[in-house]
Design an enzyme around this catalytic site. Structure first.
Site, PDB file in Angstrom:
ATOM      1  N   CYS A 114       1.060  -1.596  -0.170  1.00  0.00           N
ATOM      2  CA  CYS A 114      -0.054   0.016   0.464  1.00  0.00           C
ATOM      3  C   CYS A 114       1.000   1.093  -0.152  1.00  0.00           C
ATOM      4  O   CYS A 114       1.322   1.628  -0.895  1.00  0.00           O
ATOM      5  CB  CYS A 114      -1.154   0.215   1.099  1.00  0.00           C
ATOM      6  SG  CYS A 114      -2.093   0.887   1.041  1.00  0.00           S
TER       7      CYS A 114
ATOM      8  N   HIS B 234      -3.874  -5.457   0.726  1.00  0.00           N
ATOM      9  CA  HIS B 234      -2.702  -5.480   1.583  1.00  0.00           C
ATOM     10  C   HIS B 234      -2.895  -7.062   1.918  1.00  0.00           C
ATOM     11  O   HIS B 234      -3.909  -7.347   2.501  1.00  0.00           O
ATOM     12  CB  HIS B 234      -3.981  -4.868   2.859  1.00  0.00           C
ATOM     13  CG  HIS B 234      -3.935  -2.987   3.352  1.00  0.00           C
ATOM     14  ND1 HIS B 234      -2.592  -2.980   3.758  1.00  0.00           N
ATOM     15  CD2 HIS B 234      -4.093  -2.429   2.857  1.00  0.00           C
ATOM     16  CE1 HIS B 234      -2.548  -1.204   4.244  1.00  0.00           C
ATOM     17  NE2 HIS B 234      -3.586  -1.171   3.135  1.00  0.00           N
TER      18      HIS B 234
ATOM     19  N   GLU C 165      -1.139  -8.794   3.831  1.00  0.00           N
ATOM     20  CA  GLU C 165      -1.364  -9.000   5.100  1.00  0.00           C
ATOM     21  C   GLU C 165      -2.469 -10.486   5.637  1.00  0.00           C
ATOM     22  O   GLU C 165      -2.859 -11.179   5.990  1.00  0.00           O
ATOM     23  CB  GLU C 165      -0.532  -8.760   5.413  1.00  0.00           C
ATOM     24  CG  GLU C 165      -1.541  -7.541   6.236  1.00  0.00           C
ATOM     25  CD  GLU C 165      -0.892  -5.973   4.863  1.00  0.00           C
ATOM     26  OE1 GLU C 165      -0.884  -6.634   3.910  1.00  0.00           O
ATOM     27  OE2 GLU C 165      -1.839  -4.618   5.614  1.00  0.00           O
TER      28      GLU C 165
HETATM   29  N1  GLN Z   1      -1.743   6.533   3.036  1.00  0.00           N
HETATM   30  C1  GLN Z   1      -1.802   5.776   1.245  1.00  0.00           C
HETATM   31  C2  GLN Z   1      -3.295   5.745   0.808  1.00  0.00           C
HETATM   32  O1  GLN Z   1      -4.413   6.516   1.580  1.00  0.00           O
HETATM   33  C3  GLN Z   1      -1.870   4.902   1.731  1.00  0.00           C
HETATM   34  C4  GLN Z   1      -2.977   3.996   2.713  1.00  0.00           C
HETATM   35  C5  GLN Z   1      -2.237   2.492   3.592  1.00  0.00           C
HETATM   36  O2  GLN Z   1      -1.183   1.679   3.367  1.00  0.00           O
HETATM   37  N2  GLN Z   1      -3.833   1.902   3.978  1.00  0.00           N
HETATM   38  O3  GLN Z   1      -4.083   5.543  -0.508  1.00  0.00           O
END
Ligand code: GLN
Length: 547
Positions: A396, A522, A524
């Site tokens: 992300c 994500h 994970e």
């Molecule tokens: N801050 C970034 C976004 O909003 C990444 C978000 C995250 O890592 N969950 O896209």
């Protein structure tokens, strides 16, 4: 829902409530998940529910450093991290309904009141709030046709905010009958002196507190460093009025996945069956013992993994990342030795020297994050991993910043950035997703939950996933700007998977690098013991090749 007459038939669904005493952080989540696992292993359909008595509607607006990771469910719920343990132990995908908060309950009751549902009545904690709580739990049991639900209440008994929930737990026994309801109370037996005497007074007091609100625990799960001494068990049994067989010692073990076994060694299922009459109290362990053994019994020395992030002061902020790394390590017989590193320390130009620090690691992982602080450090480290050919997995935020690093240093657009970090950047390689623009509320306003992802043929992503379509969970507001697609591709960073008919890039990779992989989703949250998520599996394998 109408109040039912006491029903003591044993073929009805069973409700197991887990409360905590003495202090927080005793591992109630693991004990709840392990109890549910044991029941699942006897062939029952089991699930878990987490109650968080805080007033927030959900965990989405909370700082992970204060409350731990925000766990995202398949349907886009931003939930308490205990849901992650439930999913990993039970190998199920839960919905947001499995996390009940004071905020959700009150918001619904107040909305119903405004809509005239309670016309003429005075709306009160008992029965309206408690009914709403019970209805939510029962709805899950009915919709999912569960044999058993394990409901864990966050916090400790005596907290003002948890009272309506504990009151609802008490009422359920009245309505569902004693044969269908069981209370497990988790406490602590600390050792203060050199002699090693396990103290029982905190347990005595917390059981008294629970009784004061009308709940007599059936089983006590007592956290302790070493197994409870016979005398301690006797004493607890006497003061808490719980038979000795039902005082279970939850001593420290090398891996949380061993907990179902240590509970069962002490007769947990028989203790449960004594009260609520299980069909069978013999677990069919199948692969579980092997899974648990592989999570602490390693053939090789540890792999050194640097996890760089913004919320490293509380490792719980990245708990699913940590587990996914362990699942992947266990698969190749390697212990994973994670060093959590505050990326802020690698921000300024003199940071370049310090970047050599990363040479000692087998791999670098950059998990999710928000906001400016520490982001330049992540960009520097992502760039260093590329140059030095250190295996890198960006998740992300870690994916977005790896692209920023590449555009700055390889495409030579020096002020490239994400508009999250510099709204006026000349080269917005990561930008706000257009469809988020209209939303003003903070809560639940990101791109959340599971989406279909298509992987391009011939890519590393395709090889490691072994499939054209995968489904993974998201939580973000920003995304890769497709205007820069050709530029990065021409210079060797390949967008290799996409979603929403090609609109969004989901993975990038550098084929010339031993392992340089970024995922917008994500990964994970998808990892399970015995079945690590593929990006973690491939990252850890690549890390093991680096000496
Ligand atoms: N801050 C970034 C976004 O909003 C990444 C978000 C995250 O890592 N969950 O896209």
């Amino acid at each position: 829902m109408q109040l039912r007459k006491t029903d003591t038939r044993s073929d009805r669904p069973k409700y197991i409530f887990v409360t905590g005493g003495v202090m927080s952080g005793l591992g109630k989540g693991v004990i709840s998940a392990s109890t549910a696992k044991l029941l699942q292993l006897t062939g029952l359909k089991v699930s878990c529910v987490k109650i968080d008595p805080y007033v927030n509607y959900d965990a989405g607006t909370m700082n992970p450093v204060a409350h731990g990771e925000v766990f995202v469910t398949k349907d886009g719920g931003e939930c308490d991290m205990d849901l992650g343990n439930y999913e990993r132990f039970l190998d199920v995908a839960l919905t947001r309904e499995h996390n009940i908060t004071t905020g959700r309950v009150y918001l619904e009751v107040i909305q119903l009141e405004r809509n005239g549902k309670y016309l003429g009545q005075c709306v009160q904690i008992i029965p309206h709030i408690t009914d709403n709580i019970k209805d939510r739990v029962r709805k899950i049991v009915q919709d999912e046709k569960l044999d058993v639900v394990v409901v864990e209440c966050g916090g400790t008994v005596g907290d003002i905010e948890s009272q309506p929930f504990l009151e609802a737990f008490r009422q359920i026994e009245l309505e569902e009958g004693g044969l269908n309801t069981l209370y497990i109370h988790v406490t602590l037996a600390p050792v203060l002196d050199v002699v090693g005497e396990q103290k029982t007074k905190p347990t005595q007091h917390s059981v008294q507190e629970l009784r004061r609100i009308g709940i007599q625990p059936d089983i006590l799960a007592v956290r302790c460093k070493k197994p409870l001494a016979a005398e301690t068990r006797r004493k607890i049994s006497l003061f808490a009025s719980v038979n000795e067989r039902s005082v279970i010692s939850c001593y420290d073990v090398a891996s949380i996945y061993q907990v179902p076994e240590i509970l069962e060694e002490q007769g947990m299922l028989s203790a449960i069956s004594e009260k609520i009459g299980l069909r069978s109290n013999k677990p069919r362990w199948s692969k579980w013992k092997q899974i648990s053994k592989s999570s602490y019994n390693f053939d090789s020395v540890g792999l050194k993994i640097a996890a760089i992030g913004k919320y490293v002061s509380l490792p719980d902020s990245y708990v699913s990342v940590y587990h996914a790394l362990w699942h992947a390590g266990a698969q190749i017989g390697s212990k994973i030795d994670v060093t959590w590193i505050d990326s802020e320390k690698f921000e300024n130009s003199s940071g370049k020297l310090k970047l050599r620090y990363f040479d000692r690691f087998n791999g670098i992982i950059a998990p999710g994050g928000f906001g400016k602080r520490g982001s330049e450090g992540i960009i520097n480290i992502a760039n260093y991993a590329r140059i030095k050919k250190i295996p890198y997995l960006g998740i992300c935020f870690g994916f977005q910043l790896a692209i920023v690093a590449f555009v700055r240093n390889v495409c030579m657009l020096e002020d490239a950035n994400s508009t999250e970090l510099d709204p006026d950047t000349e080269h917005p390689v990561v930008k706000y997703m257009p469809e988020q623009n209209k939303k003003k509320e903070m809560g639940g306003s990101m791109r959340l939950g599971e989406h279909e992802i298509e992987i391009i043929e011939g890519s590393n992503a395709r090889r490691l996933y072994g499939s054209r379509i995968i489904y993974r969970r998201h939580r973000h507001r920003f995304e890769f700007n497709q205007d820069y697609r050709q530029k990065i591709e021409d210079l060797g960073m390949i967008p290799s998977a996409h979603s929403d008919r090609g609109l969004r890039t989901e993975t990038v990779e550098i084929p010339k690098h031993p392992f340089y992989f970024g995922v917008q989703y994500h990964s994970e949250f998808h990892s399970r013991p015995g079945r690590p998520e593929e990006s973690f599996g491939a990252f850890v394998k690549a890390a093991s090749f680096r000496s």
